[in-house]
Design an enzyme around this catalytic site. Structure first.
Site, PDB file in Angstrom:
ATOM      1  N   LYS A  69       0.855  -1.184   0.000  1.00 53.30           N
ATOM      2  CA  LYS A  69       0.000   0.000   0.000  1.00 53.30           C
ATOM      3  C   LYS A  69       0.893   1.238   0.000  1.00 53.30           C
ATOM      4  O   LYS A  69       1.958   1.239   0.643  1.00 53.30           O
ATOM      5  CB  LYS A  69      -0.887  -0.043   1.250  1.00 53.30           C
ATOM      6  CG  LYS A  69      -1.959   1.033   1.335  1.00 53.30           C
ATOM      7  CD  LYS A  69      -2.862   0.744   2.533  1.00 53.30           C
ATOM      8  CE  LYS A  69      -3.966   1.761   2.710  1.00 53.30           C
ATOM      9  NZ  LYS A  69      -4.882   1.393   3.827  1.00 53.30           N
ATOM     10  N   SER A 144      -9.777   1.378   2.749  1.00 52.09           N
ATOM     11  CA  SER A 144      -8.901   2.200   1.948  1.00 52.09           C
ATOM     12  C   SER A 144      -7.831   1.411   1.184  1.00 52.09           C
ATOM     13  O   SER A 144      -7.248   1.946   0.233  1.00 52.09           O
ATOM     14  CB  SER A 144      -8.215   3.229   2.845  1.00 52.09           C
ATOM     15  OG  SER A 144      -7.420   2.584   3.815  1.00 52.09           O
ATOM     16  N   SER A 168      -9.856  -1.383   6.868  1.00 50.09           N
ATOM     17  CA  SER A 168      -9.303  -1.180   5.526  1.00 50.09           C
ATOM     18  C   SER A 168      -8.546  -2.337   4.887  1.00 50.09           C
ATOM     19  O   SER A 168      -8.210  -2.245   3.715  1.00 50.09           O
ATOM     20  CB  SER A 168      -8.416   0.056   5.511  1.00 50.09           C
ATOM     21  OG  SER A 168      -9.232   1.189   5.381  1.00 50.09           O
TER      22      SER A 168
END
Ligand code: GLN
Length: 471
Positions: A69, A144, A168
């Site tokens: 990420k 996310s 997330s």
């Protein structure tokens, strides 16, 4: 053989037997990214050269192409956090997670898309454009960590590292039909990962199977002297799926909060029933429990998280990190204002404003401190239930992934985090495992367990996944 369909063990067995080489596997992934990512938008920055450099390292992740990420620092690589303010910012050092991946022989393909500074549940708030769900490109991948989930589901990474502040890793895993794990708070060091809300944030792992996500977790876990909140979580070392007794769940208690039974979506309701049946067939005993504080999680979460966000975001002021306004300014305050005004998106600004407001002297007593007390109540209620039950079962999300252009209001989107947030409130380990796909999509089922006993939910999810595959 389609190399991008194989899991970690299959790949590493293949390397040993000489069926294929690490270079071949890496090249298949690179080709897939070049071919598919234009349609999905999972990657913000590709680091194929870095991946090639690590081909000769041996370890738990040896020869495994993966994604990180884009809030995780990789030395000399762009770290955008999905934000304009960090567009050209390069990390000066590796995060602990990055170091561990490299030491374990992992091949870092690149940095993947996310909601700006991890604030969101759709991956639509990224400055670098929305990510699409590989299972249906008209839908969101969740967020996310939407880029992480999409890279795995779209066969553009074997596994991915995400972060989870209120769901997330688990929610995008559930929307993209893969497995997402958020371990006990502190299990994976946060050093070198951009902070959203310190007391909630946890790095997490994502993969196509419980086994893949667990192997990544084993490679990343461990106390670090650079993160005082990190811990040595030995329960994860105990996990050995090859030796797992298939009667592991026999006679074990599992709790379902009664407030979770009121599901609006028929598909989710029926998949949840099937999940319960699978666990009962494995010998578990389901207990329906009263948990009165769970209805307060959304409000409590947003007060506490926004408070932490507003102070964490203060460091982005145009001085040390990232962009500074190119506009004229007379005073330093004006420079801060212009830099932040231009650099942050809507959601981030909103959360900073709410956070600053509720932390202000005259309101903190009514909001922030009250919310801290409610967090305590939620945590004790969960601990109480987890004394008698091995884990709490629920769907991962009360809704299926929405359309990319859905006009759902922010509050409706916040509400859909109702099942994932409690684990972050209490620091408990929690994971999402997908039910079988129907009509291209699958529903995620969530297991939230006892702190420092991550092995219990990992073992249970492994058996659950195996039984489900036999349906
Ligand atoms: N969707 C939640 C939020 O918007 C959780 C985000 C996260 O876990 N990073 O805050």
């Amino acid at each position: 053989m389609e190399l991008t369909k194989l899991g970690i063990k299959e790949l590493q067995d293949g390397y040993k037997k000489g069926d294929f080489t690490k270079e071949e596997v890496l090249n298949s992934y690179i080709e897939n990214i070049e071919k598919e990512d234009g349609k999905i938008n999972a990657y913000i920055t590709k680091t194929f050269e870095l991946a090639k450099k690590n081909l000769n390292r041996d370890g738990l992740l040896s020869g495994i192409p993966l994604s990180l990420k884009d809030n995780i620092s990789v030395k000399d690589v762009r770290l955008t956090c999905g934000s304009k303010i960090l567009e050209n910012y390069e990390s000066p050092y590796d995060a602990d997670v990055t170091k561990k991946v490299l030491e374990a022989g992992g091949l870092i393909l690149g940095k993947v898309n996310m909601d700006e500074f991890a604030m969101g549940a759709t991956t639509r708030s990224s400055y670098y454009g929305a990510t699409k769900n590989p299972l249906d490109k008209t839908l969101i991948p969740g967020g996310s960590s939407g880029g992480s989930a999409a890279s795995v589901a779209g066969e553009m990474a074997v596994v991915s590292v995400g972060t989870d502040t209120g769901g997330s890793t688990r929610q995008p895993a559930s929307y993209c039909g893969i497995v997402g794990i958020k371990p006990t708070y502190g299990t994976i060091s946060r050093y070198g990962i951009s902070t959203m809300a310190n007391t909630f944030d946890s790095p997490g792992t994502m993969g196509k199977t419980v086994e893949d996500a667990t192997i990544l977790l084993k490679a990343l876990k461990g106390r670090s002297i650079k993160d005082a909140t990190s811990i040595e979580n030995k329960s994860i070392d105990e996990v050995d799926f090859d030796k797992l007794d298939s009667n592991y769940l026999k006679g074990k208690n599992i709790a379902i909060p009664k407030v979770y039974l009121d599901l609006d979506d028929e598909r989710i309701e029926s998949e949840f029933k099937t999940a319960i049946e699978i666990l009962e067939d494995l010998g578990a005993k389901i207990n329906y429990v009263d948990m009165k504080y769970l209805k307060n999680v959304i409000e409590t979460y947003h007060i506490l998280v926004n408070g932490e966000i507003s102070s964490n975001m203060a460091r982005f002021d145009g001085i040390i990190y990232g962009k500074r306004t190119t506009d004229d300014y007379e005073t330093i305050e004006e420079m801060f204002k212009k830099t932040r005004g231009e650099g942050f998106g809507q959601e981030v600004k909103k959360r900073i404003m709410i956070g600053t407001q509720i932390l202000s002297l005259d309101l903190a007593e009514d909001y922030y401190y009250k919310a801290l007390k409610v967090r305590g109540l939620i945590k004790s209620e969960m601990d109480k239930v987890l004394e008698d039950n091995m884990f709490i079962l629920s769907p991962t999300s009360p809704i299926l992934p929405i359309k990319l252009d859905s006009q759902m209001t922010p509050v409706e989107i916040y509400k859909a985090d109702m099942f994932t947030i409690p684990a972050n409130m209490a620091g408990c380990p929690s994971l999402s495992v997908p039910m079988n796909k129907k009509g291209g999509l699958s529903v995620g089922i969530q297991f939230t367990g006892r702190r420092m006993k991550d092995n219990e939910i990992l073992n249970s999810a492994y058996l659950f996944e195996r039984s489900k595959n036999e349906l």
